[in-house]
Design a protein around this motif. Structure first.
Motif, short mmCIF file in Angstrom:
data_model
loop_
_atom_site.label_atom_id
_atom_site.label_comp_id
_atom_site.label_asym_id
_atom_site.label_seq_id
_atom_site.Cartn_x
_atom_site.Cartn_y
_atom_site.Cartn_z
N SER A 156 -0.69 0.10 3.63
CA SER A 156 -1.22 1.16 2.80
C SER A 156 -1.77 0.81 1.93
O SER A 156 -3.06 1.49 1.47
CB SER A 156 0.16 1.94 2.41
OG SER A 156 0.98 2.46 3.32
N PHE A 157 -1.82 -0.55 1.16
CA PHE A 157 -2.70 -1.11 0.22
C PHE A 157 -4.01 -1.34 0.65
O PHE A 157 -5.13 -0.81 -0.05
CB PHE A 157 -1.84 -2.14 -0.62
CG PHE A 157 -2.42 -2.66 -1.53
CD1 PHE A 157 -2.14 -2.29 -2.91
CD2 PHE A 157 -3.43 -3.80 -1.64
CE1 PHE A 157 -2.62 -2.60 -4.31
CE2 PHE A 157 -3.68 -4.35 -3.04
CZ PHE A 157 -3.50 -3.67 -4.21
N ILE A 158 -4.16 -2.04 1.81
CA ILE A 158 -5.35 -2.07 2.40
C ILE A 158 -6.08 -0.96 2.52
O ILE A 158 -7.48 -0.77 2.38
CB ILE A 158 -5.39 -3.07 3.66
CG1 ILE A 158 -4.83 -4.48 3.38
CG2 ILE A 158 -6.49 -3.15 4.54
CD1 ILE A 158 -4.41 -5.13 4.47
N GLY A 159 -5.50 -0.02 2.98
CA GLY A 159 -6.17 1.42 3.50
C GLY A 159 -6.33 2.49 2.30
O GLY A 159 -7.02 3.45 2.61
N SER A 160 -6.01 1.86 0.99
CA SER A 160 -6.08 3.15 0.00
C SER A 160 -6.81 2.53 -1.16
O SER A 160 -6.74 3.17 -2.28
CB SER A 160 -4.54 3.35 -0.42
OG SER A 160 -4.10 2.18 -1.04
N PHE A 161 -7.95 1.84 -0.72
CA PHE A 161 -8.68 1.22 -1.92
C PHE A 161 -9.55 2.38 -2.78
O PHE A 161 -9.98 2.24 -3.68
CB PHE A 161 -9.75 0.12 -1.53
CG PHE A 161 -9.02 -1.12 -1.34
CD1 PHE A 161 -8.59 -1.63 -2.76
CD2 PHE A 161 -8.59 -1.80 -0.23
CE1 PHE A 161 -7.86 -2.99 -2.86
CE2 PHE A 161 -8.15 -3.12 -0.33
CZ PHE A 161 -7.84 -3.80 -1.54
N ASN A 162 -9.90 3.52 -2.00
CA ASN A 162 -10.62 4.58 -2.50
C ASN A 162 -9.67 5.74 -3.53
O ASN A 162 -10.59 6.25 -4.05
CB ASN A 162 -11.24 5.37 -1.33
CG ASN A 162 -12.14 4.43 -0.80
OD1 ASN A 162 -12.87 3.69 -1.08
ND2 ASN A 162 -12.42 5.05 0.65
N HIS A 163 -8.46 5.41 -3.39
CA HIS A 163 -7.74 6.54 -4.08
C HIS A 163 -6.72 5.53 -4.91
O HIS A 163 -5.76 4.91 -4.39
CB HIS A 163 -6.91 7.44 -3.13
CG HIS A 163 -7.68 8.16 -2.35
ND1 HIS A 163 -8.99 7.69 -1.76
CD2 HIS A 163 -7.65 9.37 -1.80
CE1 HIS A 163 -9.69 8.61 -0.92
NE2 HIS A 163 -8.69 9.74 -1.01
N ILE A 164 -6.75 5.69 -6.22
CA ILE A 164 -5.78 4.99 -7.27
C ILE A 164 -4.54 5.56 -7.11
O ILE A 164 -3.46 4.55 -7.17
CB ILE A 164 -6.51 5.13 -8.50
CG1 ILE A 164 -5.76 4.08 -9.39
CG2 ILE A 164 -6.14 6.48 -9.09
CD1 ILE A 164 -6.06 2.88 -9.27
N GLY A 165 -4.14 6.89 -6.68
CA GLY A 165 -2.73 7.12 -6.62
C GLY A 165 -2.20 6.32 -5.31
O GLY A 165 -0.86 6.03 -5.46
N ASN A 166 -2.76 6.46 -4.19
CA ASN A 166 -2.26 5.64 -3.05
C ASN A 166 -2.10 4.29 -3.41
O ASN A 166 -1.25 3.78 -2.78
CB ASN A 166 -3.13 6.11 -1.92
CG ASN A 166 -3.27 7.42 -1.30
OD1 ASN A 166 -2.57 8.36 -2.01
ND2 ASN A 166 -4.23 7.82 -0.71
N LEU A 167 -3.01 3.78 -4.03
CA LEU A 167 -2.96 2.31 -4.22
C LEU A 167 -1.75 2.14 -5.22
O LEU A 167 -0.95 0.90 -5.05
CB LEU A 167 -4.46 2.03 -5.04
CG LEU A 167 -4.53 0.60 -5.21
CD1 LEU A 167 -4.70 0.01 -3.80
CD2 LEU A 167 -5.85 0.32 -6.15
N LEU A 168 -1.52 2.83 -5.99
CA LEU A 168 -0.11 2.41 -7.11
C LEU A 168 1.10 2.88 -6.10
O LEU A 168 2.05 2.14 -6.24
CB LEU A 168 -0.11 3.43 -8.20
CG LEU A 168 -1.25 3.29 -9.22
CD1 LEU A 168 -1.52 4.32 -10.19
CD2 LEU A 168 -1.18 1.79 -9.86
N ALA A 169 0.98 3.79 -5.20
CA ALA A 169 2.08 3.92 -4.37
C ALA A 169 2.21 2.97 -3.47
O ALA A 169 3.58 2.60 -2.96
CB ALA A 169 2.07 5.22 -3.76
N ALA A 170 1.40 2.30 -2.87
CA ALA A 170 1.62 1.11 -1.77
C ALA A 170 2.09 -0.08 -2.84
O ALA A 170 2.95 -0.89 -2.22
CB ALA A 170 0.10 0.79 -1.45
N ALA A 171 1.48 -0.39 -4.08
CA ALA A 171 2.16 -1.41 -4.67
C ALA A 171 3.33 -1.18 -5.06
O ALA A 171 4.32 -2.20 -5.12
CB ALA A 171 1.46 -1.46 -5.96
N ALA A 172 4.10 -0.03 -5.53
CA ALA A 172 5.28 0.43 -5.90
C ALA A 172 6.21 0.03 -4.54
O ALA A 172 7.30 -0.45 -4.45
CB ALA A 172 5.46 1.78 -6.28
N SER A 173 5.68 0.44 -3.26
CA SER A 173 6.49 0.22 -1.99
C SER A 173 6.64 -1.37 -1.85
O SER A 173 7.47 -1.69 -1.45
CB SER A 173 5.81 0.91 -1.06
OG SER A 173 6.19 0.57 0.28
#
Length: 167
Positions: free
Chosen positions: A33-50
Protein backbone atom coordinates in the motif's frame (compact mmCIF):
# COMPACT_ATOMS: atom_id res chain seq x y z
CA UNK A 1 -19.28 -12.38 28.98
CA UNK A 2 -15.81 -13.32 27.72
CA UNK A 3 -14.81 -12.77 24.13
CA UNK A 4 -14.89 -15.88 21.92
CA UNK A 5 -11.59 -17.69 21.39
CA UNK A 6 -10.37 -20.80 19.61
CA UNK A 7 -7.56 -23.24 20.40
CA UNK A 8 -6.15 -23.35 16.86
CA UNK A 9 -6.44 -21.33 13.67
CA UNK A 10 -8.06 -23.22 10.78
CA UNK A 11 -8.31 -26.34 12.98
CA UNK A 12 -4.58 -27.18 12.92
CA UNK A 13 -2.34 -24.09 13.05
CA UNK A 14 -0.92 -22.97 16.39
CA UNK A 15 -2.25 -19.55 17.45
CA UNK A 16 1.21 -18.04 17.86
CA UNK A 17 2.16 -19.16 14.34
CA UNK A 18 -1.15 -17.85 13.00
CA UNK A 19 -0.52 -14.53 14.74
CA UNK A 20 2.92 -14.26 13.15
CA UNK A 21 1.45 -15.06 9.74
CA UNK A 22 -1.21 -12.38 10.26
CA UNK A 23 1.47 -9.90 11.33
CA UNK A 24 3.72 -10.55 8.33
CA UNK A 25 0.74 -10.35 5.97
CA UNK A 26 -0.11 -7.00 7.56
CA UNK A 27 3.46 -5.77 7.04
CA UNK A 28 3.40 -6.95 3.43
CA UNK A 29 0.03 -5.28 2.85
CA UNK A 30 1.33 -2.06 4.40
CA UNK A 31 4.46 -2.09 2.25
CA UNK A 32 2.49 -2.73 -0.95
CA UNK A 33 0.00 0.00 0.00
CA UNK A 34 2.89 2.34 0.80
CA UNK A 35 4.48 1.71 -2.60
CA UNK A 36 1.18 2.25 -4.41
CA UNK A 37 0.17 5.41 -2.59
CA UNK A 38 2.88 7.97 -3.27
CA UNK A 39 0.35 10.32 -4.91
CA UNK A 40 -2.00 10.51 -1.91
CA UNK A 41 -0.74 11.60 1.51
CA UNK A 42 -3.74 10.09 3.32
CA UNK A 43 -3.13 6.65 1.83
CA UNK A 44 0.58 7.02 2.58
CA UNK A 45 -0.15 7.71 6.25
CA UNK A 46 -2.62 4.81 6.43
CA UNK A 47 -0.02 2.47 4.94
CA UNK A 48 2.61 3.67 7.42
CA UNK A 49 0.15 3.14 10.29
CA UNK A 50 -0.61 -0.36 9.00
CA UNK A 51 3.09 -1.21 8.96
CA UNK A 52 3.55 0.18 12.48
CA UNK A 53 0.54 -1.73 13.85
CA UNK A 54 1.72 -4.96 12.25
CA UNK A 55 5.25 -4.44 13.55
CA UNK A 56 3.88 -3.91 17.07
CA UNK A 57 1.76 -7.04 16.65
CA UNK A 58 4.81 -9.09 15.65
CA UNK A 59 6.96 -7.63 18.44
CA UNK A 60 4.27 -8.34 21.03
CA UNK A 61 4.00 -11.97 19.91
CA UNK A 62 7.77 -12.47 19.75
CA UNK A 63 8.46 -10.93 23.18
CA UNK A 64 5.23 -12.14 24.83
CA UNK A 65 4.10 -8.58 25.49
CA UNK A 66 0.29 -8.51 25.17
CA UNK A 67 0.17 -4.73 25.55
CA UNK A 68 1.71 -4.42 22.06
CA UNK A 69 -1.20 -6.43 20.65
CA UNK A 70 -3.96 -4.54 22.44
CA UNK A 71 -4.32 -1.61 20.01
CA UNK A 72 -4.68 -4.04 17.11
CA UNK A 73 -7.34 -5.99 19.01
CA UNK A 74 -9.27 -2.80 19.83
CA UNK A 75 -9.10 -1.49 16.26
CA UNK A 76 -10.16 -4.88 14.89
CA UNK A 77 -13.14 -4.88 17.25
CA UNK A 78 -14.13 -1.37 16.16
CA UNK A 79 -13.76 -2.42 12.52
CA UNK A 80 -15.97 -5.47 13.01
CA UNK A 81 -18.70 -3.34 14.63
CA UNK A 82 -18.55 -0.89 11.70
CA UNK A 83 -18.70 -3.88 9.31
CA UNK A 84 -21.86 -5.20 11.01
CA UNK A 85 -23.51 -1.78 10.78
CA UNK A 86 -22.57 -1.51 7.09
CA UNK A 87 -23.89 -5.04 6.49
CA UNK A 88 -27.26 -4.14 7.97
CA UNK A 89 -27.44 -1.06 5.75
CA UNK A 90 -26.43 -3.03 2.65
CA UNK A 91 -28.98 -5.75 3.39
CA UNK A 92 -31.74 -3.19 3.99
CA UNK A 93 -30.92 -1.52 0.67
CA UNK A 94 -30.92 -4.95 -1.03
CA UNK A 95 -34.35 -5.75 0.43
CA UNK A 96 -35.63 -2.34 -0.64
CA UNK A 97 -34.35 -2.84 -4.19
CA UNK A 98 -35.78 -6.35 -4.31
CA UNK A 99 -39.23 -5.07 -3.34
CA UNK A 100 -39.37 -2.30 -5.94
CA UNK A 101 -42.24 -2.85 -8.32
CA UNK A 102 -40.40 -1.29 -11.25
CA UNK A 103 -36.73 -2.14 -11.10
CA UNK A 104 -34.24 -0.61 -13.47
CA UNK A 105 -33.30 -3.04 -16.23
CA UNK A 106 -29.71 -3.32 -15.04
CA UNK A 107 -30.89 -4.60 -11.64
CA UNK A 108 -32.18 -8.13 -11.71
CA UNK A 109 -32.34 -10.62 -8.88
CA UNK A 110 -29.15 -12.55 -9.60
CA UNK A 111 -26.64 -9.71 -9.04
CA UNK A 112 -28.55 -8.65 -5.95
CA UNK A 113 -28.49 -12.18 -4.52
CA UNK A 114 -24.80 -12.45 -5.36
CA UNK A 115 -24.05 -9.17 -3.57
CA UNK A 116 -25.93 -10.35 -0.47
CA UNK A 117 -24.06 -13.68 -0.59
CA UNK A 118 -20.67 -11.94 -0.85
CA UNK A 119 -21.51 -9.55 1.99
CA UNK A 120 -22.52 -12.44 4.26
CA UNK A 121 -19.46 -14.51 3.31
CA UNK A 122 -17.06 -11.61 3.92
CA UNK A 123 -18.71 -10.90 7.26
CA UNK A 124 -18.27 -14.51 8.34
CA UNK A 125 -14.59 -14.47 7.30
CA UNK A 126 -13.98 -11.13 9.02
CA UNK A 127 -15.64 -12.40 12.19
CA UNK A 128 -13.43 -15.50 12.15
CA UNK A 129 -10.33 -13.29 11.74
CA UNK A 130 -11.55 -11.21 14.69
CA UNK A 131 -11.92 -14.37 16.79
CA UNK A 132 -8.38 -15.42 15.79
CA UNK A 133 -7.07 -11.97 16.73
CA UNK A 134 -8.70 -12.23 20.17
CA UNK A 135 -7.40 -15.78 20.57
CA UNK A 136 -3.82 -14.78 19.72
CA UNK A 137 -4.04 -11.92 22.23
CA UNK A 138 -5.34 -14.30 24.91
CA UNK A 139 -2.60 -16.86 24.13
CA UNK A 140 0.15 -14.23 24.33
CA UNK A 141 -1.33 -12.86 27.54
CA UNK A 142 -1.39 -16.36 29.06
CA UNK A 143 2.15 -17.05 27.84
CA UNK A 144 3.39 -13.79 29.37
CA UNK A 145 2.10 -14.89 32.79
CA UNK A 146 4.25 -18.01 32.58
CA UNK A 147 7.47 -16.02 32.06
CA UNK A 148 9.68 -15.05 35.00
CA UNK A 149 9.46 -11.53 36.42
CA UNK A 150 12.71 -10.39 34.80
CA UNK A 151 12.75 -10.64 31.02
CA UNK A 152 15.87 -9.68 29.04
CA UNK A 153 17.10 -7.43 31.82
CA UNK A 154 13.89 -5.43 31.95
CA UNK A 155 11.70 -5.63 35.03
CA UNK A 156 8.31 -7.28 34.45
CA UNK A 157 6.60 -6.49 37.70
CA UNK A 158 8.19 -6.87 41.12
CA UNK A 159 11.94 -7.53 40.84
CA UNK A 160 13.17 -10.25 43.17
CA UNK A 161 16.76 -9.02 43.44
CA UNK A 162 17.25 -5.28 42.90
CA UNK A 163 21.05 -5.62 42.92
CA UNK A 164 20.95 -7.48 39.59
CA UNK A 165 19.21 -4.69 37.68
CA UNK A 166 21.66 -3.05 35.25
CA UNK A 167 22.28 0.62 35.91
Amino acid sequence: MPLPTVEHCCCCVDLITAGKIMGWLGVLNGILSFIGSFNHIGNLLAAAASIALSACWLYGIEKSQPSYLLLNVVLTTIGIVILYIADVIILLVAVYIATLSEKPKELNDFPLAFIVFVVILMTILATYCWVITNSVYAAVKERSKELPNVYHGVSRGVCQDASKIPA
